[in-house]
Design a protein around this motif. Sequence first.
Motif, PDB file in Angstrom:
ATOM      1  N   ALA A 159      -3.085   3.487   2.518  1.00  0.00           N
ATOM      2  CA  ALA A 159      -3.138   2.803   3.903  1.00  0.00           C
ATOM      3  C   ALA A 159      -4.039   3.698   4.755  1.00  0.00           C
ATOM      4  O   ALA A 159      -4.766   3.138   5.679  1.00  0.00           O
ATOM      5  CB  ALA A 159      -1.869   2.463   4.207  1.00  0.00           C
ATOM      6  N   ALA A 160      -3.932   5.136   4.485  1.00  0.00           N
ATOM      7  CA  ALA A 160      -4.723   6.126   5.394  1.00  0.00           C
ATOM      8  C   ALA A 160      -6.115   6.276   5.091  1.00  0.00           C
ATOM      9  O   ALA A 160      -6.833   6.901   5.752  1.00  0.00           O
ATOM     10  CB  ALA A 160      -3.947   7.321   5.262  1.00  0.00           C
ATOM     11  N   SER A 161      -6.642   5.800   3.774  1.00  0.00           N
ATOM     12  CA  SER A 161      -8.161   6.060   3.436  1.00  0.00           C
ATOM     13  C   SER A 161      -8.902   5.207   4.311  1.00  0.00           C
ATOM     14  O   SER A 161      -8.869   3.941   4.642  1.00  0.00           O
ATOM     15  CB  SER A 161      -7.939   5.379   2.029  1.00  0.00           C
ATOM     16  N   LEU A 180       0.815  -1.246   0.175  1.00  0.00           N
ATOM     17  CA  LEU A 180       0.074  -0.044   0.156  1.00  0.00           C
ATOM     18  C   LEU A 180       0.944   1.097  -0.058  1.00  0.00           C
ATOM     19  O   LEU A 180       2.048   1.127   0.743  1.00  0.00           O
ATOM     20  CB  LEU A 180      -0.787   0.040   1.409  1.00  0.00           C
ATOM     21  N   SER A 181       0.363   2.089  -0.365  1.00  0.00           N
ATOM     22  CA  SER A 181       1.033   3.736  -0.605  1.00  0.00           C
ATOM     23  C   SER A 181       0.521   4.383   0.653  1.00  0.00           C
ATOM     24  O   SER A 181      -0.458   3.612   1.535  1.00  0.00           O
ATOM     25  CB  SER A 181       0.663   4.389  -1.728  1.00  0.00           C
ATOM     26  N   TYR A 222     -12.753   2.534   8.539  1.00  0.00           N
ATOM     27  CA  TYR A 222     -11.300   3.014   9.130  1.00  0.00           C
ATOM     28  C   TYR A 222     -10.423   2.323   8.299  1.00  0.00           C
ATOM     29  O   TYR A 222     -10.754   1.778   7.127  1.00  0.00           O
ATOM     30  CB  TYR A 222     -11.372   2.442  10.530  1.00  0.00           C
ATOM     31  N   SER A 223      -9.231   2.978   8.552  1.00  0.00           N
ATOM     32  CA  SER A 223      -7.976   2.561   7.554  1.00  0.00           C
ATOM     33  C   SER A 223      -7.197   1.266   8.023  1.00  0.00           C
ATOM     34  O   SER A 223      -7.085   0.955   9.127  1.00  0.00           O
ATOM     35  CB  SER A 223      -7.155   3.905   7.320  1.00  0.00           C
ATOM     36  N   GLY A 273     -11.743  -3.416   1.690  1.00  0.00           N
ATOM     37  CA  GLY A 273     -12.049  -2.509   0.472  1.00  0.00           C
ATOM     38  C   GLY A 273     -11.037  -1.303   0.324  1.00  0.00           C
ATOM     39  O   GLY A 273     -11.569  -0.277   0.026  1.00  0.00           O
ATOM     40  N   VAL A 274      -9.691  -1.443   0.879  1.00  0.00           N
ATOM     41  CA  VAL A 274      -8.709  -0.687   0.688  1.00  0.00           C
ATOM     42  C   VAL A 274      -8.577  -0.077  -0.982  1.00  0.00           C
ATOM     43  O   VAL A 274      -8.517  -0.795  -1.543  1.00  0.00           O
ATOM     44  CB  VAL A 274      -7.512  -0.974   1.309  1.00  0.00           C
ATOM     45  N   PRO A 275      -8.977   1.368  -1.135  1.00  0.00           N
ATOM     46  CA  PRO A 275      -8.690   1.730  -2.532  1.00  0.00           C
ATOM     47  C   PRO A 275      -7.397   1.025  -3.085  1.00  0.00           C
ATOM     48  O   PRO A 275      -6.412   1.355  -2.786  1.00  0.00           O
ATOM     49  CB  PRO A 275      -8.789   2.931  -2.365  1.00  0.00           C
ATOM     50  N   GLY A 276      -7.622   0.400  -4.301  1.00  0.00           N
ATOM     51  CA  GLY A 276      -6.276  -0.251  -5.047  1.00  0.00           C
ATOM     52  C   GLY A 276      -5.947  -1.562  -4.785  1.00  0.00           C
ATOM     53  O   GLY A 276      -4.933  -1.903  -5.345  1.00  0.00           O
ATOM     54  N   LEU A 277      -6.243  -1.976  -3.261  1.00  0.00           N
ATOM     55  CA  LEU A 277      -5.903  -3.077  -2.993  1.00  0.00           C
ATOM     56  C   LEU A 277      -6.335  -4.319  -3.613  1.00  0.00           C
ATOM     57  O   LEU A 277      -5.662  -5.298  -3.926  1.00  0.00           O
ATOM     58  CB  LEU A 277      -5.662  -3.350  -1.441  1.00  0.00           C
ATOM     59  N   LYS A 278      -7.846  -4.401  -3.432  1.00  0.00           N
ATOM     60  CA  LYS A 278      -8.476  -5.384  -4.118  1.00  0.00           C
ATOM     61  C   LYS A 278      -9.308  -4.938  -4.994  1.00  0.00           C
ATOM     62  O   LYS A 278     -10.413  -4.512  -4.602  1.00  0.00           O
ATOM     63  CB  LYS A 278      -8.963  -6.385  -2.852  1.00  0.00           C
ATOM     64  N   GLU A 279      -9.213  -4.938  -6.171  1.00  0.00           N
ATOM     65  CA  GLU A 279     -10.098  -4.627  -7.313  1.00  0.00           C
ATOM     66  C   GLU A 279     -10.911  -5.641  -7.546  1.00  0.00           C
ATOM     67  O   GLU A 279     -10.656  -6.616  -7.471  1.00  0.00           O
ATOM     68  CB  GLU A 279      -9.111  -4.365  -8.719  1.00  0.00           C
ATOM     69  N   PRO A 280     -12.137  -5.251  -7.790  1.00  0.00           N
ATOM     70  CA  PRO A 280     -13.264  -6.395  -8.366  1.00  0.00           C
ATOM     71  C   PRO A 280     -12.802  -7.035  -9.708  1.00  0.00           C
ATOM     72  O   PRO A 280     -12.187  -6.467 -10.478  1.00  0.00           O
ATOM     73  CB  PRO A 280     -14.646  -5.476  -8.516  1.00  0.00           C
ATOM     74  N   LYS A 281     -13.232  -8.281  -9.697  1.00  0.00           N
ATOM     75  CA  LYS A 281     -12.973  -9.168 -10.663  1.00  0.00           C
ATOM     76  C   LYS A 281     -13.685  -8.590 -11.909  1.00  0.00           C
ATOM     77  O   LYS A 281     -14.854  -7.875 -11.554  1.00  0.00           O
ATOM     78  CB  LYS A 281     -13.306 -10.497 -10.484  1.00  0.00           C
TER      79      LYS A 281
END
Length: 166
Positions: A38-40, A33-34, A47-48, A155-163
């Motif tokens: 990580a803070a998102s 994570l960036s 929470y993040s 659901g951290v943005p960019g970590l696990k994108e939907p298939k």
Amino acid sequence: MDRSLALLLDLADAEFDGESFNGPSFMKTLEGLSPERAASVETHEGYSAWEVAHHVAYYKYYIARALGASEAIEPYPLPKGKSGFAPPREATEAAYKELLGYLRKAHRCATEAIRGADPAKLVETMPKWDIPFAKAAAWLCTHDTYHAAQIRNMGVPGLKEPKEGD
């Protein structure tokens, strides 16, 4: 040291920052994570991942301190918030590097304190937790595994994108 405890601590090391059987280790998950991601708090949890990492660091700190490793682990450098583990003051590379560095330090101090503890100490009840220190040592393994999976699935943005097609 008891062989069972040694195996548990080896497992704790693997789940924290090694080759986990269960997927990426806790630290490998965070290192993917960036600081901004990580803070998102735009997650399913509200929470993040940063706050989860802060939580993990604090409990390693608590175990180390309770076993007498205060000198090696103090001071606790991360901010506390109203509800416990605060989000970062700022999501910078330097702040994230400090968090990851303290996580490694806290893990090392906690596991070294457990490895070096007198066996009689490990059957004593840990302050505030009302469990033996040895049980807290075993819990380190599952705690890191749980939170690595939590971060990967919250659901951290960019970590696990939907298939595709979802």
